[in-house]
Design an enzyme around this catalytic site. Structure first.
Site, PDB file in Angstrom:
ATOM      1  N   TRP A 324       0.703  -7.913  -2.719  1.00 34.96           N
ATOM      2  CA  TRP A 324      -0.694  -7.570  -2.428  1.00 34.96           C
ATOM      3  C   TRP A 324      -1.173  -6.413  -3.300  1.00 34.96           C
ATOM      4  O   TRP A 324      -2.367  -6.145  -3.389  1.00 34.96           O
ATOM      5  CB  TRP A 324      -0.834  -7.193  -0.943  1.00 34.96           C
ATOM      6  N   ASP A 325      -0.235  -5.719  -3.936  1.00 31.76           N
ATOM      7  CA  ASP A 325      -0.575  -4.603  -4.821  1.00 31.76           C
ATOM      8  C   ASP A 325      -1.696  -5.011  -5.794  1.00 31.76           C
ATOM      9  O   ASP A 325      -2.592  -4.233  -6.105  1.00 31.76           O
ATOM     10  CB  ASP A 325       0.639  -4.188  -5.666  1.00 31.76           C
ATOM     11  N   GLU A 455       5.576  -0.483   6.210  1.00 27.47           N
ATOM     12  CA  GLU A 455       6.801  -1.271   6.398  1.00 27.47           C
ATOM     13  C   GLU A 455       7.847  -0.571   7.256  1.00 27.47           C
ATOM     14  O   GLU A 455       8.955  -1.068   7.404  1.00 27.47           O
ATOM     15  CB  GLU A 455       7.387  -1.645   5.033  1.00 27.47           C
ATOM     16  N   LYS A 563       5.640   4.481   6.496  1.00 30.34           N
ATOM     17  CA  LYS A 563       6.078   4.571   5.108  1.00 30.34           C
ATOM     18  C   LYS A 563       4.894   4.853   4.185  1.00 30.34           C
ATOM     19  O   LYS A 563       5.032   5.436   3.123  1.00 30.34           O
ATOM     20  CB  LYS A 563       6.726   3.227   4.750  1.00 30.34           C
ATOM     21  N   GLN A 564       3.715   4.401   4.621  1.00 25.72           N
ATOM     22  CA  GLN A 564       2.548   4.462   3.726  1.00 25.72           C
ATOM     23  C   GLN A 564       1.247   4.380   4.517  1.00 25.72           C
ATOM     24  O   GLN A 564       1.257   4.063   5.702  1.00 25.72           O
ATOM     25  CB  GLN A 564       2.622   3.299   2.751  1.00 25.72           C
TER      26      GLN A 564
HETATM   27  C1  BGC Z   1       5.592  -1.208  -0.313  1.00 25.77           C
HETATM   28  C2  BGC Z   1       4.732  -2.453  -0.338  1.00 25.77           C
HETATM   29  C3  BGC Z   1       4.524  -2.878  -1.780  1.00 25.77           C
HETATM   30  C4  BGC Z   1       5.853  -3.051  -2.475  1.00 25.77           C
HETATM   31  C5  BGC Z   1       5.691  -3.376  -3.954  1.00 25.77           C
HETATM   32  C6  BGC Z   1       6.881  -1.469  -1.048  1.00 25.77           C
HETATM   33  O1  BGC Z   1       7.633  -0.308  -1.096  1.00 25.77           O
HETATM   34  O2  BGC Z   1       5.876  -0.828   1.005  1.00 25.77           O
HETATM   35  O3  BGC Z   1       3.491  -2.169   0.257  1.00 25.77           O
HETATM   36  O4  BGC Z   1       3.811  -4.061  -1.818  1.00 25.77           O
HETATM   37  O5  BGC Z   1       6.565  -1.854  -2.383  1.00 25.77           O
HETATM   38  O6  BGC Z   1       5.051  -2.366  -4.622  1.00 25.77           O
END
Ligand code: BGC
Length: 734
Positions: A324-325, A455, A563-564
Site C-alpha cells: 500500500w506504500d 502492525e 508500530k506506526q
Molecule cells: C510497515 C508496512 C509497510 C511495509 C513495507 C512495514 O514495516 O509496517 O506498513 O507497508 O513495511 O514498507
C-alpha cells in the site's frame, strides 16, 4: 537551479559503510536499478534489480489453512553491471579497492567515483568510474572506467563480463524485512569478442530477460590491454531488455554512451523543472529532500505493468514486493510531480483486478475485488495473514489514490477506462465483507477481524483507519457515477452498476461505524486498543527496538503499542474534519504509544504536528524522516531505501509546512512553516498547471509558472490564478 544542492558526495556522511552506500548511490529508471556495488568485487552475484522480474517458490507451512498464500514471490538477483577484473602484467589481480571520491549529480543522474586499487604486491593504480542509466532509453546503462598509474606503471589487462553462478537457496534470517530466497536462473548466452548477450529465464515463472554487454569501442571484453602511460578510458553499454515470455529481437537499436548520457541529462532537467525545491537555512536538509525526490523518480515503474516496490530498485528487501506504500505515499507525490507515473502505477493495480476478484471470492465475497497485501504479480504473497491479508485497508487505499489522482489531474479518460472499475470493485468488497450490527438501538456497519496500518495490533474489530477509509471508498461510487453520467459515459452500465446499488452503497456510507472513546475524547484505534495495558516502555531496553525482532507477535498484540501512525494517518488524510482540540488529544495520546518502528510513521506525525503548529515537533519529525536513509537511522538501508518514507518527507514539506490538501475544485494551503526555516520554495503540478509555492517567516506566495490557471484556497480565502493574475501572496499573522 543551484548546482551544489544537487550533488551528493562522501562529505555528507559520517558513516561511509559500504553496504549502506551501495543502496544510497544506486541508479535506476523505474525499469531496472544498479546498486553502487564495489566494482572490483569478483564474487558479487547481485546488485542489479529489474522491476517485476521475479520467481516464485512454494511456501511451506507447518500448518496450512484454506486460502493461505501458496507461493513466495521474490525479485531475481542479477549480478552487478559494475564489476571489472583488472590484472597486472605478472597476473596478479587488483582486488583491493579504496574509495576516494563519489559524487552523485542529481541534476544529470551521473555518478562519478574515484578509487585507488591495490594488488597483492601492494602496488596501486587509480580508477575513475562514471555511470548513468537511460531514462526514456529505459533499457540502457552506460559505464566508463578511466585508469591512471599509481605506484604501478605498467600495462594492465581488463576483463568485463556478467556471470550467473549461484544455486537456489534459502537465506537464513529472522528479519521479515530481508529477502529470504535467492533463485536460480537458466542462462543461454552468446559470447563474441566485443559483446556478450544472453537471455536469462526464471525457473517457475518462466520469464525471460535479455541482457546485453557491449564494449563501446569495439575492444575485446577479456584481457584487453590498457597502457597506463597515458590516461586510458574504456566504456561499456549494458542492455536490460523487457521482461517477456518469448524473446524476439530484444535489442533492435543500440545507443552509444553519449546518447544514454544525454538522455539521462535531459530527463533530469525536465523532471526538476516541475519539482524543484529549496530550503534556505539548511543545505543539509535541502540536499536530503532533493535526494529523496531523486530516488522516488528512479524507483517507480512507468509502464503500467510494474509498480513501486517498498525498496524501489535500490535493494531486494521485502523481496521486491509492492505494498500500500505506493498508493498512500507514492501516488500523492507523483500526482504532483509526474502525473504520468501516478497514472501508470494505478493502471498496474487495474491489471491485477482479475486475480483480486478471485481473491475476494476465496475470502467469501462474491462481488468485488480484494487486492493482495504484498505482491508482484497480483497474487497474495504474504505468508503471515494477520499482518498480510488482514490489512484489507489496501482496497480503500487504492480507491483513495484513484480519487487523489483524479482530483490532481481531472483525467476523465482514466476514470472511464480504469478508475471507476477500481473504485466500484473495492467498494463492493467492503459491502460484502462488513456486517450490520445493532448497538444501543443503532444499526451500524462494521468490519470485524481486521488489521489496520499499525502492525503491532492485529485481528481486531473496527480499526478506525480501515472503517474511515472504507466509508470514503464507498462514497466514491456515487461521486464517480455522477461524473461519468455528466460525461455521457456508458461505463456504469458496462460495470452493471444500477441506481439501486448506488443508493444501497450510499446508505452504507452513512452507516459505517467509527470508534470513538468518550472518556478520552479521541477516536479509538479500534474497539479494543484502548482497553489493553500500555506496553511497558520503561522496561524496554533501547536495543529491543524494533519490537518485531525481539518479541513474539502475541506478546506485542496484547498491549497498547503501535508500530506506526494509524488513527493519525486517517486524520492526516481527512484534513479539517476533526476539531483541533480532539486532534491535539489524539496526537498526544497516540504519540506516547507509538514506537515508529515502521519508517512510514514519522512523516505523518510530523504533518499532524505541523497542523497543530507544534513547531519543534514538526521540525524534528521532518529531520528524522528526511535523513532516514542518508543516516541509516533504521539500520537496514543496506536492504534498500525506505521508499514510502522518501515520499513522506516530501509530504512533510508540502502537506505539512505548506498544509497542501486537494479538494474537489481547488487546491488548499495552510501556512505551517516551522520557525527553524526562514524560507522554503517548491514546485508542483496541479490540473496541468505548474505552480511555485514560497513560504517565508511571514507570508505564503503561490505563483502560476505555466498553465491556464486554477483555484486555490489559502487559509479561508479562495483565489483564482490565471494569465492575468499569476501570483498571490498572503501575509501570515501568527
Ligand atoms: C510497515 C508496512 C509497510 C511495509 C513495507 C512495514 O514495516 O509496517 O506498513 O507497508 O513495511 O514498507
Amino acid at each position: 537551479m543551484k548546482t551544489k544542492e544537487y550533488q551528493l558526495n562522501l562529505d555528507f556522511f559520517d558513516n561511509k559503510q559500504e553496504d549502506t552506500q551501495k543502496t544510497i548511490f544506486s541508479l535506476a529508471n523505474g525499469h531496472f536499478g544498479v546498486e553502487a556495488i564495489n566494482p572490483i568485487n569478483e564474487s558479487i552475484n547481485y546488485g542489479t534489480n529489474v522491476n517485476g522480474y521475479f520467481d516464485t517458490g512454494e511456501i511451506t507451512y507447518g500448518e496450512k489453512a484454506f486460502g493461505y498464500a501458496s507461493e513466495h514471490q521474490t525479485i531475481v538477483n542479477i549480478p552487478s553491471l559494475r564489476t571489472i577484473y583488472i590484472q597486472s602484467l605478472n597476473g596478479t589481480t587488483f582486488d583491493k579497492s579504496m574509495l576516494k571520491e563519489r559524487t552523485l549529480d542529481m541534476k544529470t543522474g551521473i555518478l562519478t567515483e574515484k578509487f585507488v586499487l591495490e594488488n597483492s604486491s601492494g602496488e596501486t593504480i587509480q580508477m575513475e568510474v562514471t555511470s548513468f542509466v537511460g531514462q526514456s532509453l529505459k533499457n540502457w546503462y552506460g559505464i566508463e572506467y578511466s585508469f591512471a598509474a599509481g605506484t604501478y606503471v605498467d600495462d594492465i589487462y581488463i576483463t568485463k563480463n556478467i556471470i550467473f553462478n549461484r544455486d537456489i537457496k534459502q537465506v537464513e534470517t529472522d528479519d521479515p524485512r530481508k529477502q529470504s530466497l535467492v533463485q536460480k536462473v537458466t542462462v543461454i548466452g552468446e559470447q563474441e569478442q566485443d559483446s556478450y548477450s544472453c537471455v536469462i529465464k526464471t525457473q517457475n515463472t518462466n520469464l525471460s530477460l535479455p541482457i546485453l554487454l557491449k564494449s563501446a569501442d569495439e575492444i575485446n571484453l577479456s584481457n584487453y590491454k590498457v597502457s597506463l602511460k597515458k590516461m586510458s578510458k574504456v566504456g561499456y553499454i549494458f542492455g536490460i531488455g523487457d521482461i517477456q515470455e518469448n524473446v524476439k529481437n530484444p535489442f533492435l537499436q543500440i545507443p552509444n554512451l553519449d546518447e544514454i548520457k544525454a538522455d539521462s541529462i535531459s530527463f533530469w532537467k525536465n523532471t526538476w523543472e516541475n519539482s524543484a525545491l529549496s530550503i534556505d537555512d539548511s543545505p543539509k536538509l535541502n540536499k536530503a529532500s532533493l535526494y529523496n525526490m531523486f530516488q522516488l523518480f528512479q524507483s517507480a515503474g512507468r509502464d503500467g505493468k510494474t509498480s513501486l516496490s517498498a525498496k524501489g530498485l535500490s535493494g531486494t528487501g521485502y523481496e521486491g514486493h509492492y505494498f500500500w506504500d505506493t498508493e498512500m505515499y507514492g501516488i500523492p507525490y507523483f500526482a504532483h510531480t509526474s502525473p504520468g507515473i501516478a497514472r501508470n502505477l494505478l493502471i498496474y493495480r487495474f491489471n491485477c483486478l482479475d486475480q483480486s476478484r478471485k481473491r475476494a471470492s476465496e475470502l467469501g465475497v462474491d462481488k468485488g475485488a480484494l487486492f493482495a497485501w504484498r505482491t508482484i504479480n497480483g497474487l497474495e504473497a504474504s505468508a503471515y495473514y494477520p499482518a498480510g491479508t488482514a490489512q484489507y485497508h489496501i482496497d480503500a487505499d487504492i480507491a483513495f489514490a484513484v480519487d487523489y489522482y483524479y482530483k490532481a489531474t481531472k483525467d476523465n479518460e482514466f476514470i472511464e477506462k480504469y478508475g471507476m472499475e477500481l473504485i466500484l470493485e473495492t467498494a463492493r468488497f467492503w459491502k460484502g465483507f462488513g456486517d450490520y450490527n445493532t448497538v444501543d438501538g443503532q444499526r451500524q456497519f462494521e468490519f470485524h477481524t481486521v488489521t489496520g496500518p499499525d502492525e503491532y495490533t492485529a485481528l481486531v474489530d473496527n480499526n478506525y483507519y480501515t472503517n474511515r477509509m472504507a466509508k470514503y471508498n464507498l462514497s466514491l461510487v456515487k461521486k464517480y457515477a455522477d461524473i461519468l453520467k455528466k460525461n455521457n459515459s456508458n461505463k456504469t452500465k458496462e460495470l452493471k452498476l444500477t441506481d439501486e446499488e448506488i443508493i444501497d452503497l450510499d446508505q452504507t456510507v452513512k452507516d459505517v461505524y467509527l470508534p470513538y472513546n468518550t472518556d478520552k475524547g479521541i477516536y479509538a484505534q479500534d474497539d479494543s486498543f484502548l482497553q489493553k495495558p500500555v506496553w511497558p516502555f520503561d522496561k524496554t531496553p533501547k536495543e529491543n527496538y524494533p519490537l518485531l525482532l525481539h518479541y513474539h507477535p502475541l506478546t506485542i498484540y496484547r498491549y497498547q503499542v503501535a508500530k506506526q501512525a494509524d488513527t493519525l494517518l486517517a486524520e492526516y488524510l481527512f484534513a479539517g474534519e476533526t476539531p483541533v482540540d480532539q486532534l491535539e488529544r489524539e496526537y498526544d495520546y497516540y504519540d506516547k504509544v507509538t514506537t515508529h518502528d515502521s519508517s512510514l510513521s514519522k512523516s505523518i506525525y510530523g504533518i499532524i504536528a505541523a497542523r497543530l503548529n507544534r513547531t519543534d515537533e514538526t521540525y524534528n519529525a521532518f529531520k528524522d524522516s528526511v535523513l532516514m536513509d542518508l543516516e541509516n537511522s533504521h539500520g537496514n538501508t543496506d536492504d534498500g531505501l525506505h521508499v514510502a518514507n522518501l515520499a513522506g518527507s516530501w509530504l512533510s514539506i508540502v502537506a505539512g509546512f505548506a498544509g497542501m490538501s486537494l479538494c474537489d475544485d481547488y487546491l488548499s494551503f495552510e501556512y505551517h512553516l516551522p520557525k527553524q526555516f526562514s524560507k522554503l520554495k517548491f514546485r508542483m503540478l496541479y490540473l496541468n498547471n505548474l505552480l511555485e509555492i514560497s513560504l517565508s517567516q511571514n507570508s505564503i506566495t503561490i505563483s502560476l509558472i505555466k498553465g491556464t490557471g486554477f483555484k486555490t484556497k489559502i487559509s479561508d480565502t479562495i483565489y483564482e490564478l490565471n494569465s492575468e493574475n499569476k501570483k498571490i501572496t498572503q501575509v501570515v499573522t501568527k
